[in-house]
Design a protein around this motif. Sequence first.
Motif, PDB file in Angstrom:
ATOM      1  N   LEU A   1      27.877 102.800  97.661  1.00  0.00           N
ATOM      2  CA  LEU A   1      27.843 102.156  96.348  1.00  0.00           C
ATOM      3  C   LEU A   1      28.048 100.641  96.387  1.00  0.00           C
ATOM      4  O   LEU A   1      27.333  99.915  95.686  1.00  0.00           O
ATOM      5  N   PRO A   2      28.994 100.081  97.167  1.00  0.00           N
ATOM      6  CA  PRO A   2      29.143  98.620  97.161  1.00  0.00           C
ATOM      7  C   PRO A   2      27.863  97.880  97.571  1.00  0.00           C
ATOM      8  O   PRO A   2      27.484  96.881  96.938  1.00  0.00           O
ATOM      9  N   ARG A   3      27.177  98.384  98.605  1.00  0.00           N
ATOM     10  CA  ARG A   3      25.938  97.737  99.040  1.00  0.00           C
ATOM     11  C   ARG A   3      24.842  97.914  97.998  1.00  0.00           C
ATOM     12  O   ARG A   3      24.040  97.007  97.759  1.00  0.00           O
ATOM     13  N   PHE A   4      24.812  99.100  97.380  1.00  0.00           N
ATOM     14  CA  PHE A   4      23.781  99.343  96.383  1.00  0.00           C
ATOM     15  C   PHE A   4      23.932  98.426  95.175  1.00  0.00           C
ATOM     16  O   PHE A   4      22.947  97.943  94.614  1.00  0.00           O
ATOM     17  N   ARG A   5      25.170  98.165  94.762  1.00  0.00           N
ATOM     18  CA  ARG A   5      25.386  97.286  93.612  1.00  0.00           C
ATOM     19  C   ARG A   5      24.878  95.870  93.885  1.00  0.00           C
ATOM     20  O   ARG A   5      24.354  95.201  92.993  1.00  0.00           O
ATOM     21  N   LYS A   6      25.032  95.415  95.117  1.00  0.00           N
ATOM     22  CA  LYS A   6      24.492  94.095  95.473  1.00  0.00           C
ATOM     23  C   LYS A   6      22.973  94.086  95.357  1.00  0.00           C
ATOM     24  O   LYS A   6      22.384  93.136  94.825  1.00  0.00           O
ATOM     25  N   MET A   7      22.325  95.135  95.850  1.00  0.00           N
ATOM     26  CA  MET A   7      20.873  95.239  95.738  1.00  0.00           C
ATOM     27  C   MET A   7      20.437  95.303  94.273  1.00  0.00           C
ATOM     28  O   MET A   7      19.444  94.705  93.881  1.00  0.00           O
ATOM     29  N   GLU A   8      21.190  96.031  93.466  1.00  0.00           N
ATOM     30  CA  GLU A   8      20.859  96.199  92.054  1.00  0.00           C
ATOM     31  C   GLU A   8      20.876  94.856  91.327  1.00  0.00           C
ATOM     32  O   GLU A   8      20.029  94.590  90.463  1.00  0.00           O
ATOM     33  N   ARG A   9      21.845  94.012  91.672  1.00  0.00           N
ATOM     34  CA  ARG A   9      21.939  92.701  91.027  1.00  0.00           C
ATOM     35  C   ARG A   9      20.771  91.795  91.407  1.00  0.00           C
ATOM     36  O   ARG A   9      20.329  90.957  90.619  1.00  0.00           O
ATOM     37  N   LEU A  10      20.274  91.939  92.634  1.00  0.00           N
ATOM     38  CA  LEU A  10      19.187  91.082  93.109  1.00  0.00           C
ATOM     39  C   LEU A  10      17.807  91.583  92.676  1.00  0.00           C
ATOM     40  O   LEU A  10      16.829  90.841  92.737  1.00  0.00           O
ATOM     41  N   SER A  11      17.733  92.825  92.235  1.00  0.00           N
ATOM     42  CA  SER A  11      16.444  93.428  91.928  1.00  0.00           C
ATOM     43  C   SER A  11      15.906  92.956  90.582  1.00  0.00           C
ATOM     44  O   SER A  11      16.669  92.660  89.653  1.00  0.00           O
ATOM     45  N   LYS A  12      14.572  92.914  90.488  1.00  0.00           N
ATOM     46  CA  LYS A  12      13.901  92.599  89.228  1.00  0.00           C
ATOM     47  C   LYS A  12      12.448  93.074  89.322  1.00  0.00           C
ATOM     48  O   LYS A  12      11.912  93.243  90.429  1.00  0.00           O
ATOM     49  N   PRO A  13      11.784  93.306  88.188  1.00  0.00           N
ATOM     50  CA  PRO A  13      10.378  93.702  88.231  1.00  0.00           C
ATOM     51  C   PRO A  13       9.506  92.591  88.835  1.00  0.00           C
ATOM     52  O   PRO A  13       9.576  91.441  88.417  1.00  0.00           O
ATOM     53  N   ARG A  14       8.705  92.939  89.851  1.00  0.00           N
ATOM     54  CA  ARG A  14       7.825  91.968  90.505  1.00  0.00           C
ATOM     55  C   ARG A  14       6.798  92.723  91.350  1.00  0.00           C
ATOM     56  O   ARG A  14       6.962  93.912  91.632  1.00  0.00           O
ATOM     57  N   LEU A  15       5.746  92.004  91.746  1.00  0.00           N
ATOM     58  CA  LEU A  15       4.675  92.579  92.564  1.00  0.00           C
ATOM     59  C   LEU A  15       4.202  93.914  91.979  1.00  0.00           C
ATOM     60  O   LEU A  15       4.253  94.957  92.619  1.00  0.00           O
ATOM     61  N   SER A  16       3.709  93.855  90.741  1.00  0.00           N
ATOM     62  CA  SER A  16       3.381  95.080  90.013  1.00  0.00           C
ATOM     63  C   SER A  16       2.318  95.926  90.701  1.00  0.00           C
ATOM     64  O   SER A  16       2.251  97.135  90.492  1.00  0.00           O
ATOM     65  N   VAL A  17       1.512  95.315  91.554  1.00  0.00           N
ATOM     66  CA  VAL A  17       0.480  96.088  92.260  1.00  0.00           C
ATOM     67  C   VAL A  17       1.099  97.157  93.151  1.00  0.00           C
ATOM     68  O   VAL A  17       0.483  98.197  93.409  1.00  0.00           O
ATOM     69  N   MET A  18       2.320  96.922  93.607  1.00  0.00           N
ATOM     70  CA  MET A  18       2.980  97.881  94.491  1.00  0.00           C
ATOM     71  C   MET A  18       3.539  99.089  93.737  1.00  0.00           C
ATOM     72  O   MET A  18       3.967 100.057  94.357  1.00  0.00           O
ATOM     73  N   THR A  19       3.565  99.015  92.401  1.00  0.00           N
ATOM     74  CA  THR A  19       3.999 100.163  91.600  1.00  0.00           C
ATOM     75  C   THR A  19       2.865 100.692  90.731  1.00  0.00           C
ATOM     76  O   THR A  19       3.104 101.377  89.739  1.00  0.00           O
ATOM     77  N   SER A  20       1.638 100.381  91.111  1.00  0.00           N
ATOM     78  CA  SER A  20       0.462 100.847  90.375  1.00  0.00           C
ATOM     79  C   SER A  20       0.241 102.341  90.619  1.00  0.00           C
ATOM     80  O   SER A  20       0.854 102.934  91.523  1.00  0.00           O
ATOM     81  N   PRO A  21      -0.628 103.000  89.830  1.00  0.00           N
ATOM     82  CA  PRO A  21      -0.903 104.430  90.038  1.00  0.00           C
ATOM     83  C   PRO A  21      -1.369 104.759  91.456  1.00  0.00           C
ATOM     84  O   PRO A  21      -0.943 105.762  92.038  1.00  0.00           O
ATOM     85  N   VAL A  22      -2.245 103.921  92.027  1.00  0.00           N
ATOM     86  CA  VAL A  22      -2.715 104.174  93.390  1.00  0.00           C
ATOM     87  C   VAL A  22      -1.564 104.074  94.378  1.00  0.00           C
ATOM     88  O   VAL A  22      -1.427 104.896  95.298  1.00  0.00           O
ATOM     89  N   SER A  23      -0.708 103.072  94.172  1.00  0.00           N
ATOM     90  CA  SER A  23       0.443 102.909  95.058  1.00  0.00           C
ATOM     91  C   SER A  23       1.379 104.104  94.961  1.00  0.00           C
ATOM     92  O   SER A  23       1.923 104.568  95.976  1.00  0.00           O
ATOM     93  N   GLU A  24       1.554 104.646  93.758  1.00  0.00           N
ATOM     94  CA  GLU A  24       2.435 105.801  93.594  1.00  0.00           C
ATOM     95  C   GLU A  24       1.905 107.018  94.348  1.00  0.00           C
ATOM     96  O   GLU A  24       2.682 107.793  94.908  1.00  0.00           O
ATOM     97  N   VAL A  25       0.591 107.193  94.346  1.00  0.00           N
ATOM     98  CA  VAL A  25      -0.007 108.301  95.099  1.00  0.00           C
ATOM     99  C   VAL A  25       0.287 108.146  96.593  1.00  0.00           C
ATOM    100  O   VAL A  25       0.684 109.101  97.273  1.00  0.00           O
ATOM    101  N   LEU A  26       0.101 106.935  97.110  1.00  0.00           N
ATOM    102  CA  LEU A  26       0.368 106.685  98.532  1.00  0.00           C
ATOM    103  C   LEU A  26       1.850 106.864  98.853  1.00  0.00           C
ATOM    104  O   LEU A  26       2.198 107.396  99.912  1.00  0.00           O
TER     105      LEU A  26
END
Length: 227
Positions: free
Chosen positions: A108-133
Amino acid sequence: MPDYDYQSDTRPFSQVLEDIGAKDDPKLYLGELVNAFGERGFGALMLFFGLMNIAIGIIPGTTTILGAPLLLMGLQLMTRQDQLWLPRWALRRWIDREAYRNGLETVLPRFRKMERLSKPRLSVMTSPVSEVLIGVATFLLACILVLPIWGGNLIPALIISAFGFGLMQRDGLAIVIAWSAVALICLAGLVIWLAWTWVSPYLLPVWAWLNGLLPQAWLWLTGLFGG
Protein backbone atom coordinates in the motif's frame (compact mmCIF):
# COMPACT_ATOMS: atom_id res chain seq x y z
CA MET A 1 -22.12 -14.68 1.39
CA PRO A 2 -24.46 -11.69 0.71
CA ASP A 3 -25.63 -10.49 -2.70
CA TYR A 4 -23.74 -7.66 -4.38
CA ASP A 5 -25.14 -4.62 -6.17
CA TYR A 6 -21.98 -3.53 -8.07
CA GLN A 7 -22.42 0.14 -7.10
CA SER A 8 -19.56 2.55 -7.72
CA ASP A 9 -18.10 5.12 -5.35
CA THR A 10 -15.66 8.00 -5.55
CA ARG A 11 -13.08 6.88 -2.97
CA PRO A 12 -9.44 6.63 -4.05
CA PHE A 13 -8.59 3.04 -4.86
CA SER A 14 -6.00 2.88 -2.06
CA GLN A 15 -8.74 3.86 0.42
CA VAL A 16 -11.03 1.15 -0.97
CA LEU A 17 -8.29 -1.42 -0.41
CA GLU A 18 -7.75 -0.24 3.16
CA ASP A 19 -11.47 -0.22 3.98
CA ILE A 20 -11.83 -3.81 2.74
CA GLY A 21 -9.17 -4.94 5.19
CA ALA A 22 -10.82 -3.10 8.10
CA LYS A 23 -13.95 -5.30 8.09
CA ASP A 24 -14.45 -7.96 10.77
CA ASP A 25 -15.43 -10.94 8.62
CA PRO A 26 -12.39 -13.30 8.58
CA LYS A 27 -13.26 -14.37 5.01
CA LEU A 28 -12.72 -11.96 2.13
CA TYR A 29 -14.99 -13.05 -0.73
CA LEU A 30 -14.33 -12.28 -4.37
CA GLY A 31 -17.92 -11.02 -4.63
CA GLU A 32 -17.15 -8.44 -1.94
CA LEU A 33 -14.23 -7.19 -4.00
CA VAL A 34 -16.33 -6.88 -7.17
CA ASN A 35 -18.89 -4.89 -5.21
CA ALA A 36 -16.30 -2.66 -3.54
CA PHE A 37 -14.53 -1.82 -6.80
CA GLY A 38 -17.80 -1.03 -8.58
CA GLU A 39 -17.50 0.45 -12.04
CA ARG A 40 -13.72 0.41 -11.82
CA GLY A 41 -14.29 -3.14 -13.08
CA PHE A 42 -11.60 -4.92 -15.07
CA GLY A 43 -8.71 -2.61 -14.27
CA ALA A 44 -9.35 -2.54 -10.52
CA LEU A 45 -9.67 -6.31 -10.22
CA MET A 46 -6.60 -6.93 -12.40
CA LEU A 47 -4.66 -4.52 -10.21
CA PHE A 48 -5.96 -6.08 -7.01
CA PHE A 49 -5.19 -9.68 -7.97
CA GLY A 50 -1.81 -8.67 -9.34
CA LEU A 51 -0.90 -6.92 -6.08
CA MET A 52 -2.15 -9.82 -3.97
CA ASN A 53 -0.15 -12.31 -6.03
CA ILE A 54 2.92 -10.22 -5.27
CA ALA A 55 2.10 -9.80 -1.58
CA ILE A 56 0.76 -13.23 -0.55
CA GLY A 57 1.35 -15.44 -3.59
CA ILE A 58 4.02 -17.31 -1.63
CA ILE A 59 1.28 -18.92 0.53
CA PRO A 60 0.50 -22.40 -0.90
CA GLY A 61 -2.74 -22.55 -2.87
CA THR A 62 -3.28 -18.80 -3.15
CA THR A 63 -1.92 -18.47 -6.69
CA THR A 64 -4.74 -20.64 -8.01
CA ILE A 65 -7.44 -18.65 -6.18
CA LEU A 66 -5.88 -15.32 -7.14
CA GLY A 67 -4.88 -16.28 -10.68
CA ALA A 68 -7.99 -18.09 -11.95
CA PRO A 69 -10.25 -14.97 -12.04
CA LEU A 70 -7.60 -13.23 -14.14
CA LEU A 71 -8.07 -15.90 -16.81
CA LEU A 72 -11.75 -14.93 -17.04
CA MET A 73 -10.95 -11.22 -17.07
CA GLY A 74 -8.46 -11.69 -19.88
CA LEU A 75 -11.02 -13.58 -21.95
CA GLN A 76 -13.68 -10.93 -21.35
CA LEU A 77 -11.32 -8.12 -22.32
CA MET A 78 -10.47 -10.00 -25.52
CA THR A 79 -14.16 -10.37 -26.40
CA ARG A 80 -14.94 -6.71 -25.58
CA GLN A 81 -17.42 -7.31 -22.77
CA ASP A 82 -18.80 -4.03 -21.42
CA GLN A 83 -19.26 -5.27 -17.87
CA LEU A 84 -17.27 -7.73 -15.84
CA TRP A 85 -19.06 -11.04 -15.29
CA LEU A 86 -17.96 -13.76 -12.90
CA PRO A 87 -19.92 -16.93 -12.10
CA ARG A 88 -21.54 -17.32 -8.70
CA TRP A 89 -19.11 -20.03 -7.68
CA ALA A 90 -16.22 -17.66 -8.35
CA LEU A 91 -17.85 -14.89 -6.32
CA ARG A 92 -18.02 -17.29 -3.37
CA ARG A 93 -14.28 -18.01 -3.42
CA TRP A 94 -12.44 -16.37 -0.55
CA ILE A 95 -9.05 -15.69 0.96
CA ASP A 96 -8.16 -15.06 4.60
CA ARG A 97 -8.73 -11.39 5.46
CA GLU A 98 -5.84 -11.33 7.91
CA ALA A 99 -3.48 -12.53 5.18
CA TYR A 100 -4.93 -9.80 2.97
CA ARG A 101 -4.22 -7.15 5.60
CA ASN A 102 -0.66 -8.36 6.05
CA GLY A 103 -0.06 -8.31 2.31
CA LEU A 104 -1.64 -4.88 1.97
CA GLU A 105 0.81 -3.41 4.48
CA THR A 106 3.60 -4.41 2.09
CA VAL A 107 2.24 -2.89 -1.12
CA LEU A 108 0.00 0.00 0.00
CA PRO A 109 2.67 2.68 0.75
CA ARG A 110 4.25 2.24 -2.70
CA PHE A 111 0.87 2.11 -4.38
CA ARG A 112 -0.21 5.41 -2.82
CA LYS A 113 2.86 7.10 -4.29
CA MET A 114 1.98 5.75 -7.73
CA GLU A 115 -1.64 6.85 -7.29
CA ARG A 116 -0.58 10.43 -6.59
CA LEU A 117 1.61 10.55 -9.71
CA SER A 118 -0.98 8.98 -12.00
CA LYS A 119 -3.22 10.92 -14.38
CA PRO A 120 -5.14 10.27 -17.62
CA ARG A 121 -2.70 10.39 -20.58
CA LEU A 122 -1.71 8.60 -23.79
CA SER A 123 -5.33 7.71 -24.51
CA VAL A 124 -4.36 5.49 -27.44
CA MET A 125 -3.01 2.97 -24.94
CA THR A 126 -6.47 2.59 -23.38
CA SER A 127 -8.37 2.41 -26.67
CA PRO A 128 -10.67 -0.56 -27.52
CA VAL A 129 -7.96 -2.20 -29.64
CA SER A 130 -5.44 -1.78 -26.84
CA GLU A 131 -7.86 -3.35 -24.36
CA VAL A 132 -8.20 -6.42 -26.58
CA LEU A 133 -4.41 -6.80 -26.73
CA ILE A 134 -4.19 -6.31 -22.97
CA GLY A 135 -6.78 -9.07 -22.59
CA VAL A 136 -4.62 -11.45 -24.63
CA ALA A 137 -1.53 -10.61 -22.57
CA THR A 138 -3.44 -10.91 -19.28
CA PHE A 139 -4.80 -14.34 -20.22
CA LEU A 140 -1.34 -15.66 -21.13
CA LEU A 141 0.26 -14.19 -18.00
CA ALA A 142 -2.54 -15.61 -15.83
CA CYS A 143 -1.82 -19.06 -17.29
CA ILE A 144 1.68 -18.71 -15.81
CA LEU A 145 0.32 -17.44 -12.49
CA VAL A 146 -1.81 -20.51 -11.82
CA LEU A 147 1.13 -22.86 -12.35
CA PRO A 148 2.85 -24.10 -9.16
CA ILE A 149 6.17 -22.42 -9.97
CA TRP A 150 8.12 -21.18 -6.95
CA GLY A 151 8.65 -17.43 -7.45
CA GLY A 152 7.27 -17.64 -10.98
CA ASN A 153 4.32 -15.42 -10.17
CA LEU A 154 6.26 -12.23 -9.42
CA ILE A 155 6.97 -10.86 -12.92
CA PRO A 156 3.57 -11.81 -14.44
CA ALA A 157 1.82 -10.31 -11.40
CA LEU A 158 3.77 -7.05 -11.71
CA ILE A 159 2.87 -6.75 -15.40
CA ILE A 160 -0.82 -7.51 -14.81
CA SER A 161 -0.84 -4.94 -11.98
CA ALA A 162 0.56 -2.31 -14.33
CA PHE A 163 -2.03 -3.14 -17.00
CA GLY A 164 -4.82 -2.97 -14.43
CA PHE A 165 -3.56 0.30 -12.95
CA GLY A 166 -3.36 1.87 -16.40
CA LEU A 167 -6.89 0.77 -17.35
CA MET A 168 -8.38 1.91 -14.05
CA GLN A 169 -6.65 5.30 -14.04
CA ARG A 170 -6.75 5.68 -17.84
CA ASP A 171 -3.00 6.20 -17.54
CA GLY A 172 -1.40 5.11 -20.81
CA LEU A 173 2.10 5.50 -19.39
CA ALA A 174 1.53 2.59 -17.00
CA ILE A 175 0.39 0.46 -19.93
CA VAL A 176 3.47 1.44 -21.95
CA ILE A 177 5.63 0.30 -19.03
CA ALA A 178 3.74 -3.00 -18.88
CA TRP A 179 4.15 -3.63 -22.62
CA SER A 180 7.85 -2.76 -22.31
CA ALA A 181 8.21 -5.47 -19.65
CA VAL A 182 6.43 -7.97 -21.92
CA ALA A 183 8.78 -7.03 -24.77
CA LEU A 184 11.84 -7.52 -22.54
CA ILE A 185 10.61 -10.98 -21.50
CA CYS A 186 10.05 -11.95 -25.14
CA LEU A 187 13.48 -10.59 -26.08
CA ALA A 188 15.14 -12.50 -23.23
CA GLY A 189 13.38 -15.68 -24.32
CA LEU A 190 14.52 -15.15 -27.90
CA VAL A 191 18.12 -14.55 -26.80
CA ILE A 192 18.09 -17.70 -24.66
CA TRP A 193 16.65 -19.76 -27.51
CA LEU A 194 19.18 -18.42 -30.02
CA ALA A 195 22.04 -19.00 -27.56
CA TRP A 196 20.93 -22.58 -26.98
CA THR A 197 20.54 -23.16 -30.72
CA TRP A 198 24.10 -21.93 -31.27
CA VAL A 199 25.72 -23.67 -28.28
CA SER A 200 23.81 -26.98 -28.20
CA PRO A 201 25.67 -28.57 -31.19
CA TYR A 202 28.90 -28.18 -29.19
CA LEU A 203 27.50 -29.08 -25.77
CA LEU A 204 25.56 -32.20 -26.71
CA PRO A 205 28.62 -34.21 -27.87
CA VAL A 206 30.44 -33.22 -24.67
CA TRP A 207 27.42 -34.30 -22.61
CA ALA A 208 27.26 -37.63 -24.46
CA TRP A 209 30.99 -38.17 -23.85
CA LEU A 210 30.58 -37.44 -20.13
CA ASN A 211 27.65 -39.84 -19.91
CA GLY A 212 29.88 -42.54 -21.37
CA LEU A 213 32.85 -41.65 -19.18
CA LEU A 214 31.10 -41.48 -15.81
CA PRO A 215 30.13 -45.19 -15.62
CA GLN A 216 33.71 -46.16 -16.46
CA ALA A 217 35.05 -43.83 -13.77
CA TRP A 218 32.63 -45.29 -11.26
CA LEU A 219 33.70 -48.83 -12.07
CA TRP A 220 37.37 -47.81 -11.72
CA LEU A 221 36.76 -46.18 -8.33
CA THR A 222 34.72 -49.17 -7.13
CA GLY A 223 37.50 -51.55 -8.17
CA LEU A 224 40.17 -49.33 -6.61
CA PHE A 225 38.57 -49.04 -3.18
CA GLY A 226 37.10 -52.53 -3.31
CA GLY A 227 40.52 -53.98 -3.85
